[in-house]
Scaffold this active site. Structure first.
Site, PDB file in Angstrom:
ATOM      1  N   HIS A  56       2.465   2.341  -8.531  1.00 27.93           N
ATOM      2  CA  HIS A  56       0.688   3.551  -8.154  1.00 27.93           C
ATOM      3  C   HIS A  56       2.084   4.682  -7.730  1.00 27.93           C
ATOM      4  O   HIS A  56       1.094   5.175  -6.626  1.00 27.93           O
ATOM      5  CB  HIS A  56       1.434   2.378  -6.261  1.00 27.93           C
ATOM      6  CG  HIS A  56       2.428   2.725  -5.633  1.00 27.93           C
ATOM      7  ND1 HIS A  56       3.786   1.799  -6.039  1.00 27.93           N
ATOM      8  CD2 HIS A  56       3.092   3.490  -4.896  1.00 27.93           C
ATOM      9  CE1 HIS A  56       4.668   2.282  -5.716  1.00 27.93           C
ATOM     10  NE2 HIS A  56       4.205   3.462  -4.394  1.00 27.93           N
TER      11      HIS A  56
HETATM   12  C1  UD1 Z   1       2.424   6.791  -0.503  1.00 27.68           C
HETATM   13  C2  UD1 Z   1       3.121   7.244  -0.271  1.00 27.68           C
HETATM   14  C3  UD1 Z   1       4.268   6.892  -1.606  1.00 27.68           C
HETATM   15  C4  UD1 Z   1       4.763   5.078  -1.330  1.00 27.68           C
HETATM   16  C5  UD1 Z   1       3.739   4.742  -1.591  1.00 27.68           C
HETATM   17  C6  UD1 Z   1       3.282   2.986  -0.896  1.00 27.68           C
HETATM   18  C7  UD1 Z   1       3.508  10.144  -0.334  1.00 27.68           C
HETATM   19  C8  UD1 Z   1       3.089  11.249  -0.527  1.00 27.68           C
HETATM   20  N1  UD1 Z   1       2.632   8.759  -0.794  1.00 27.68           N
HETATM   21  O1  UD1 Z   1       1.541   6.680  -1.657  1.00 27.68           O
HETATM   22  O2  UD1 Z   1       5.885   7.544  -1.163  1.00 27.68           O
HETATM   23  O3  UD1 Z   1       5.258   4.732  -2.463  1.00 27.68           O
HETATM   24  O4  UD1 Z   1       3.041   5.308   0.087  1.00 27.68           O
HETATM   25  O5  UD1 Z   1       2.769   2.621  -0.765  1.00 27.68           O
HETATM   26  O6  UD1 Z   1       3.524  10.127   1.487  1.00 27.68           O
HETATM   27  N2  UD1 Z   1      -5.629   3.561   0.075  1.00 27.68           N
HETATM   28  C9  UD1 Z   1      -6.526   2.899   0.393  1.00 27.68           C
HETATM   29  N3  UD1 Z   1      -6.048   2.307   1.648  1.00 27.68           N
HETATM   30  C10 UD1 Z   1      -5.155   2.257   2.056  1.00 27.68           C
HETATM   31  C11 UD1 Z   1      -4.456   3.454   2.049  1.00 27.68           C
HETATM   32  C12 UD1 Z   1      -4.661   4.213   0.902  1.00 27.68           C
HETATM   33  O7  UD1 Z   1      -7.847   3.257   0.170  1.00 27.68           O
HETATM   34  O8  UD1 Z   1      -5.342   1.526   2.985  1.00 27.68           O
HETATM   35  C13 UD1 Z   1      -6.190   5.181  -0.973  1.00 27.68           C
HETATM   36  C14 UD1 Z   1      -6.659   6.451  -0.509  1.00 27.68           C
HETATM   37  O9  UD1 Z   1      -7.429   6.018  -2.002  1.00 27.68           O
HETATM   38  C15 UD1 Z   1      -5.973   7.493  -1.032  1.00 27.68           C
HETATM   39  C16 UD1 Z   1      -5.047   6.533  -1.694  1.00 27.68           C
HETATM   40  O10 UD1 Z   1      -4.527   5.231  -1.911  1.00 27.68           O
HETATM   41  O11 UD1 Z   1      -5.705   8.535  -1.151  1.00 27.68           O
HETATM   42  C17 UD1 Z   1      -3.457   6.967  -1.741  1.00 27.68           C
HETATM   43  O12 UD1 Z   1      -3.037   6.811  -0.609  1.00 27.68           O
HETATM   44  P1  UD1 Z   1      -1.778   7.733  -0.327  1.00 27.68           P
HETATM   45  O13 UD1 Z   1      -0.743   7.186   1.242  1.00 27.68           O
HETATM   46  O14 UD1 Z   1      -1.874   9.403  -0.505  1.00 27.68           O
HETATM   47  O15 UD1 Z   1      -0.464   7.733  -0.898  1.00 27.68           O
HETATM   48  P2  UD1 Z   1       0.336   6.475  -1.887  1.00 27.68           P
HETATM   49  O16 UD1 Z   1      -0.227   6.918  -3.596  1.00 27.68           O
HETATM   50  O17 UD1 Z   1      -0.109   5.208  -1.262  1.00 27.68           O
HETATM   51  N1  UDP Z   2       4.684  -5.616  -0.852  1.00 24.74           N
HETATM   52  C1  UDP Z   2       4.436  -5.606  -0.043  1.00 24.74           C
HETATM   53  N2  UDP Z   2       3.012  -6.290  -0.863  1.00 24.74           N
HETATM   54  C2  UDP Z   2       2.133  -6.011  -1.968  1.00 24.74           C
HETATM   55  C3  UDP Z   2       3.110  -4.808  -2.859  1.00 24.74           C
HETATM   56  C4  UDP Z   2       4.764  -4.211  -2.085  1.00 24.74           C
HETATM   57  O1  UDP Z   2       3.948  -6.363   0.513  1.00 24.74           O
HETATM   58  O2  UDP Z   2       1.592  -6.309  -2.922  1.00 24.74           O
HETATM   59  C5  UDP Z   2       6.368  -4.601  -0.439  1.00 24.74           C
HETATM   60  C6  UDP Z   2       7.324  -4.996  -1.180  1.00 24.74           C
HETATM   61  O3  UDP Z   2       7.809  -6.209  -0.914  1.00 24.74           O
HETATM   62  C7  UDP Z   2       8.376  -3.539  -0.760  1.00 24.74           C
HETATM   63  C8  UDP Z   2       7.602  -2.554   0.152  1.00 24.74           C
HETATM   64  O4  UDP Z   2       5.751  -2.920   0.442  1.00 24.74           O
HETATM   65  O5  UDP Z   2       8.368  -3.920   0.574  1.00 24.74           O
HETATM   66  C9  UDP Z   2       7.239  -1.455  -1.035  1.00 24.74           C
HETATM   67  O6  UDP Z   2       5.891  -0.585  -1.242  1.00 24.74           O
HETATM   68  P1  UDP Z   2       5.457  -0.108  -2.172  1.00 24.74           P
HETATM   69  O7  UDP Z   2       5.646  -0.282  -3.571  1.00 24.74           O
HETATM   70  O8  UDP Z   2       4.335   0.105  -1.875  1.00 24.74           O
HETATM   71  O9  UDP Z   2       6.260   1.738  -1.937  1.00 24.74           O
HETATM   72  P2  UDP Z   2       7.611   2.262  -2.529  1.00 24.74           P
HETATM   73  O10 UDP Z   2       8.671   1.011  -2.508  1.00 24.74           O
HETATM   74  O11 UDP Z   2       7.463   2.543  -3.403  1.00 24.74           O
HETATM   75  O12 UDP Z   2       8.473   3.647  -1.686  1.00 24.74           O
END
Ligand code: UD1
Ligand code: UDP
Length: 362
Positions: free
Chosen positions: A203
């Site tokens: 992601h």
């Molecule tokens: C964010 C964090 C990243 C973290 C990740 C955990 C920042 C800059 N990045 O990335 O460090 O590892 O969360 O998962 O804060 N979206 C949905 N539904 C949701 C949430 C997001 O559809 O509930 C989609 C939207 O299109 C959105 C995209 O995902 O634009 C990205 O979401 P965003 O929260 O901006 O960043 P993440 O990639 O989730």
């Molecule tokens: N996780 C989860 N379901 C999923 C993917 C991840 O519960 O389908 C949990 C995972 O076990 C970990 C956390 O989400 O505890 C990690 O989040 P993510 O990978 O989104 O973000 P990052 O750690 O890279 O910031």
């Protein structure tokens, strides 16, 4: 003592679960704020239900957007809550836009900031997370560093005051949940056998928003699946959208199983029973280690460097052939006698954090 905890994205719900429970057990008045960076049911509510997180006192509903838009909205909304609640401390987790917005809103109002997971660095300034954690650490009064390396990183930036090496709250919750889950039931639900599949999560913006990287990773996954290995890939909404935009999600090999994001309980079982994990997630590469499952990391660096040094995890870059080669090699490796060191505080980090925070209120 009044503490305002700020969460907003998936990993923060998991990190906050035990800290919040222990704060409340110790009689701390905790105000729980969900900024709403993540909002889909299986990116947010599911964790509140499964981990018994407190119902947020404030749900700020910020949602998605560009960095400036999202962080700006967060700042405006968090500030209103801070002005109303006037907490002694705010507590922020990790390195997302939610983390930075919380820290910035608080420090400008002269409210003390405590940062959980301080001191991690990838040294790649192109990652939004790197900017978020550096700035958050420099706004923080209390810095809970998970490892010695994190403490060293802070020292190099001149931060030594208020630093506590405390372990990792993700280890605490992982250990607790591992003891509670019904592994057989979850493996059966997904038609998986223990140590007979690769778990995949992708992601990171540096992979999803870079056409070449994403295509390489996707193509590598397909080739591994076509070689006869089962891959299970609960897909982040960000990745799903990009793959759909490129029309890459058609003609998926039978062995590449794509699902919606799964719950944390399910994730713990998948991580513990996978033979290998391919992931660019910070949390998942560490959880793999908690459960002694090696990880292949399609990135050029990692924050959890100790896991690469011990040989459990490999940073393999984003070239297709390299991902395939390292994944297959690791899949066929016997890791049963591999040395495992507890870098993360033995499951006691949340307790330690609460003790430190309470001492500031005395
Ligand atoms: C964010 C964090 C990243 C973290 C990740 C955990 C920042 C800059 N990045 O990335 O460090 O590892 O969360 O998962 O804060 N979206 C949905 N539904 C949701 C949430 C997001 O559809 O509930 C989609 C939207 O299109 C959105 C995209 O995902 O634009 C990205 O979401 P965003 O929260 O901006 O960043 P993440 O990639 O989730
Ligand atoms: N996780 C989860 N379901 C999923 C993917 C991840 O519960 O389908 C949990 C995972 O076990 C970990 C956390 O989400 O505890 C990690 O989040 P993510 O990978 O989104 O973000 P990052 O750690 O890279 O910031």
């Amino acid at each position: 003592m009044k503490i305002l905890s700020i969460v907003g994205a998936r990993p923060q719900f998991i990190k906050a679960a035990l800290v919040s429970r222990k704060l409340r057990e110790k009689g701390v008045n905790e105000i729980f704020v969900h900024v709403g960076q993540h909002y889909d049911f299986n990116m947010s509510d599911i964790f509140f239900q499964e981990l018994n997180l407190p119902k947020p006192d404030y749900y700020l509903g910020v949602g998605s957007g560009t960095h400036g838009e999202q962080t700006g909205k967060m700042l405006m909304e968090i500030e209103k809550v801070l002005l109303k609640e006037k907490p002694d401390f705010i507590l922020v987790y990790g390195d997302t836009n939610t983390t930075l917005a919380g820290a910035l809103a608080a420090v400008k109002l002269h409210i003390s900031v405590a940062h959980i997971e301080a001191g991690l660095r990838s040294f790649n300034r192109k990652m939004p997370e790197e900017i978020n954690r550096v700035l958050t650490d420099h706004c923080s009064d209390i810095l809970f560093a998970p490892t010695d390396k994190a403490v060293e990183n802070l020292k190099k930036e001149g931060i030594t005051k208020g630093v506590y090496k405390i372990g990792d709250v993700m280890f605490d919750i992982a250990l607790e949940v591992k003891n509670r889950v019904n592994e057989e039931k979850i493996l059966t639900k997904y038609n998986l056998k223990s140590k007979d599949f690769i778990l995949v999560t992708i992601h990171r913006a540096e992979n999803t928003d870079n056409n070449e990287n994403l295509k390489n990773i996707w193509s590598a996954l397909k080739d591994i699946a076509n070689s006869g290995i089962k891959l299970f890939f609960p897909i982040h909404p960000r990745t799903k959208k990009v793959l759909e935009n490129y029309s890459l999600v058609n003609k998926i090999p039978e062995n590449l199983i794509i699902t919606e994001p799964v719950s944390y309980f399910e994730m713990v079982v998948l991580e513990g029973n996978a033979k290998v994990i391919i992931t660019d997630s910070g949390g998942v590469q560490k959880e793999g280690y908690f459960f002694k499952t090696p990880c292949i990391i399609p990135r050029n660096e990692t924050e959890w460097i100790e896991l690469v040094e011990t040989g459990w995890n490999k940073v393999v870059g984003t070239k297709k052939e390299n991902i395939i080669k390292e994944a297959l090699k690791t899949y066929n490796e016997d890791t049963s006698n591999k040395k495992w060191i507890d870098f993360y505080g033995g499951g006691k980090a949340s307790e330690g954090i609460v003790e430190v925070l309470k001492s500031y209120g005395e």
